[in-house]
Write a protein that holds these residues in place. Structure first.
Motif, PDB file in Angstrom:
ATOM      1  N   MET A   1      99.696   2.593 -37.637  1.00 21.30           N
ATOM      2  CA  MET A   1     100.044   1.202 -37.781  1.00 21.30           C
ATOM      3  C   MET A   1      99.566   0.368 -36.584  1.00 21.30           C
ATOM      4  O   MET A   1      99.229  -0.792 -36.761  1.00 21.30           O
ATOM      5  CB  MET A   1     101.562   1.034 -37.923  1.00 21.30           C
ATOM      6  N   GLU A   2      99.546   0.983 -35.398  1.00 23.84           N
ATOM      7  CA  GLU A   2      99.104   0.236 -34.211  1.00 23.84           C
ATOM      8  C   GLU A   2      97.709  -0.342 -34.413  1.00 23.84           C
ATOM      9  O   GLU A   2      97.457  -1.499 -34.092  1.00 23.84           O
ATOM     10  CB  GLU A   2      99.089   1.136 -32.981  1.00 23.84           C
ATOM     11  N   ARG A  13     104.844  -5.057 -35.100  1.00 22.75           N
ATOM     12  CA  ARG A  13     104.345  -4.354 -36.274  1.00 22.75           C
ATOM     13  C   ARG A  13     105.479  -3.768 -37.107  1.00 22.75           C
ATOM     14  O   ARG A  13     106.516  -3.388 -36.589  1.00 22.75           O
ATOM     15  CB  ARG A  13     103.359  -3.275 -35.876  1.00 22.75           C
ATOM     16  N   GLY A  14     105.213  -3.737 -38.385  1.00 23.33           N
ATOM     17  CA  GLY A  14     106.142  -3.133 -39.312  1.00 23.33           C
ATOM     18  C   GLY A  14     105.562  -1.823 -39.799  1.00 23.33           C
ATOM     19  O   GLY A  14     104.651  -1.253 -39.187  1.00 23.33           O
ATOM     20  N   TYR A  15     106.090  -1.356 -40.900  1.00 22.73           N
ATOM     21  CA  TYR A  15     105.619  -0.118 -41.513  1.00 22.73           C
ATOM     22  C   TYR A  15     105.118  -0.477 -42.903  1.00 22.73           C
ATOM     23  O   TYR A  15     105.887  -0.944 -43.741  1.00 22.73           O
ATOM     24  CB  TYR A  15     106.754   0.906 -41.573  1.00 22.73           C
ATOM     25  N   ALA A  17     102.873   0.574 -46.342  1.00 21.61           N
ATOM     26  CA  ALA A  17     102.260   1.587 -47.191  1.00 21.61           C
ATOM     27  C   ALA A  17     101.869   0.906 -48.496  1.00 21.61           C
ATOM     28  O   ALA A  17     102.614   0.915 -49.478  1.00 21.61           O
ATOM     29  CB  ALA A  17     103.223   2.749 -47.451  1.00 21.61           C
ATOM     30  N   ARG A  21     106.234  -2.892 -47.811  1.00 20.88           N
ATOM     31  CA  ARG A  21     106.126  -3.364 -46.435  1.00 20.88           C
ATOM     32  C   ARG A  21     107.520  -3.516 -45.841  1.00 20.88           C
ATOM     33  O   ARG A  21     108.304  -4.345 -46.287  1.00 20.88           O
ATOM     34  CB  ARG A  21     105.389  -4.707 -46.407  1.00 20.88           C
ATOM     35  N   SER A  28     110.669  -5.793 -31.981  1.00 17.71           N
ATOM     36  CA  SER A  28     111.549  -4.636 -32.140  1.00 17.71           C
ATOM     37  C   SER A  28     112.422  -4.382 -30.913  1.00 17.71           C
ATOM     38  O   SER A  28     113.411  -3.654 -30.997  1.00 17.71           O
ATOM     39  CB  SER A  28     110.731  -3.386 -32.481  1.00 17.71           C
ATOM     40  N   TYR A  35     115.185  -5.063 -40.030  1.00 19.11           N
ATOM     41  CA  TYR A  35     114.028  -4.695 -40.835  1.00 19.11           C
ATOM     42  C   TYR A  35     114.363  -4.944 -42.307  1.00 19.11           C
ATOM     43  O   TYR A  35     115.478  -4.680 -42.747  1.00 19.11           O
ATOM     44  CB  TYR A  35     113.672  -3.221 -40.635  1.00 19.11           C
TER      45      TYR A  35
END
Length: 166
Positions: A1-2, A13-15, A17, A21, A28, A35
């Motif tokens: 993700m970075e 940044r989130g996560y 896929a 999202r 954070s 989240y």
């Protein structure tokens, strides 16, 4: 993700896929971070009275939830837009790799513009760009850990040259 979030220019940044999202409402490290799943959000807008953002989230069986979060709309939109860009790139790469592996049915993905060649060459460039960014990110982290400094420019240039050679 970075690597993905650095490419779209967002430090928070989130996560992500694909369509799913999970993103934070703010940085954070903030103790009030929450989240949430963007793909469940129907709409969001800033409340004029106290500068909060109100989200309308879709629940199970058609339920709607109104949630107010303590963040500025500008920060909120920046993080959501970055997550959307990352998702778009991931889905484009998925389409590209399905094409490369021969898994795309032509009648489903027929394009009426430019033709498949131009589209897949653009996706190929995206895949190569993300690959190079990932390799350089890993190289830089390892170099910092071993030598305590950034990767030298001539090493970065040589790695890019070797990757582009193939």
């Amino acid at each position: 993700m970075e690597v993905h979030f650095a490419k779209v220019g967002c430090q928070t940044r989130g996560y992500v896929a694909g369509h799913h999202r999970l993103v934070p409402t703010c940085g954070s490290s903030n103790e009030q971070v929450i989240y949430y799943m963007v793909h469940l959000m129907e709409d969001a807008s800033e409340l004029e009275s106290d500068k909060r953002v109100e989200m309308i989230m879709n629940g199970r069986e058609g339920d709607k939830y109104h949630i107010q979060i303590a963040t500025s709309e500008r920060t909120f939109r920046r993080i959501v837009s970055a997550a959307d860009e990352v998702a778009k790139e991931q889905l484009s790469l998925f389409e590209y790799w399905m094409y490369r592996l021969g898994k795309v049915k032509r009648e489903i993905f027929e394009r009426t513009y430019f033709g498949d060649y131009c589209v897949y060459m653009k996706l190929r460039k995206l895949a190569l760009d993300l690959f190079i960014r990932t390799v350089l990110h890993i190289l830089n982290k390892a170099h910092k850990k071993v030598y305590g400094e950034e990767t030298p420019a001539e090493l970065v240039k040589e790695v890019k040259r070797v990757i582009n050679k193939f």
